[in-house]
Scaffold this motif. Structure first.
Motif, PDB file in Angstrom:
ATOM      1  N   LYS A  65      12.204  -7.595 -44.087  1.00  0.00           N
ATOM      2  CA  LYS A  65      12.669  -7.960 -45.419  1.00  0.00           C
ATOM      3  C   LYS A  65      13.575  -9.190 -45.372  1.00  0.00           C
ATOM      4  N   VAL A  66      14.435  -9.246 -44.373  1.00  0.00           N
ATOM      5  CA  VAL A  66      15.325 -10.401 -44.211  1.00  0.00           C
ATOM      6  C   VAL A  66      14.508 -11.661 -43.933  1.00  0.00           C
ATOM      7  N   LEU A  67      13.543 -11.539 -43.034  1.00  0.00           N
ATOM      8  CA  LEU A  67      12.691 -12.691 -42.702  1.00  0.00           C
ATOM      9  C   LEU A  67      11.941 -13.185 -43.923  1.00  0.00           C
ATOM     10  N   LYS A  68      11.396 -12.260 -44.691  1.00  0.00           N
ATOM     11  CA  LYS A  68      10.652 -12.624 -45.897  1.00  0.00           C
ATOM     12  C   LYS A  68      11.572 -13.293 -46.907  1.00  0.00           C
ATOM     13  N   ARG A  69      12.756 -12.739 -47.108  1.00  0.00           N
ATOM     14  CA  ARG A  69      13.713 -13.280 -48.070  1.00  0.00           C
ATOM     15  C   ARG A  69      14.073 -14.733 -47.755  1.00  0.00           C
ATOM     16  N   HIS A  70      14.091 -15.065 -46.471  1.00  0.00           N
ATOM     17  CA  HIS A  70      14.490 -16.407 -46.042  1.00  0.00           C
ATOM     18  C   HIS A  70      13.294 -17.289 -45.646  1.00  0.00           C
ATOM     19  N   GLY A  71      12.101 -16.834 -46.018  1.00  0.00           N
ATOM     20  CA  GLY A  71      10.905 -17.628 -45.760  1.00  0.00           C
ATOM     21  C   GLY A  71      10.575 -17.788 -44.292  1.00  0.00           C
ATOM     22  N   LEU A  72      10.916 -16.790 -43.479  1.00  0.00           N
ATOM     23  CA  LEU A  72      10.696 -16.884 -42.040  1.00  0.00           C
ATOM     24  C   LEU A  72       9.671 -15.864 -41.539  1.00  0.00           C
ATOM     25  N   GLU A  73       8.924 -15.292 -42.458  1.00  0.00           N
ATOM     26  CA  GLU A  73       7.961 -14.271 -42.042  1.00  0.00           C
ATOM     27  C   GLU A  73       6.808 -14.911 -41.278  1.00  0.00           C
ATOM     28  N   ASP A  74       6.193 -14.094 -40.430  1.00  0.00           N
ATOM     29  CA  ASP A  74       5.071 -14.582 -39.588  1.00  0.00           C
ATOM     30  C   ASP A  74       3.866 -14.923 -40.405  1.00  0.00           C
TER      31      ASP A  74
END
Length: 74
Positions: A65-74
């Motif tokens: 969720k944190v990665l997605k929120r900051h546009g860092l998802e794979d």
């Protein structure tokens, strides 16, 4: 103003570092205190956060969720 007594070995190391680099002993003492103070502050915040989580006063957020929120998802 703070006065600090240092063991002779540390005082000699500090004097040598100051002499070699052309900076003052006070400069290095300030730098060391600031660095350690930041570490201690971070540790306090982390311990407080963990305590709050254990007591149910705070929740965790999944890494995904944190990665997605900051546009860092794979």
């Amino acid at each position: 103003m703070i006065a600090v007594r240092l063991p002779e070995e540390i005082e000699k190391r500090l004097e040598k570092l100051a002499r070699i680099t052309g900076r003052t002993k006070s400069y290095y003492v300030r730098q060391a205190i600031l660095e350690k103070l930041e570490e201690l502050e971070d540790l306090y915040i982390a311990e407080k956060r963990l305590e709050d989580i254990k007591l149910g006063k705070a929740e965790t957020v999944p890494l995904e969720k944190v990665l997605k929120r900051h546009g860092l998802e794979d």
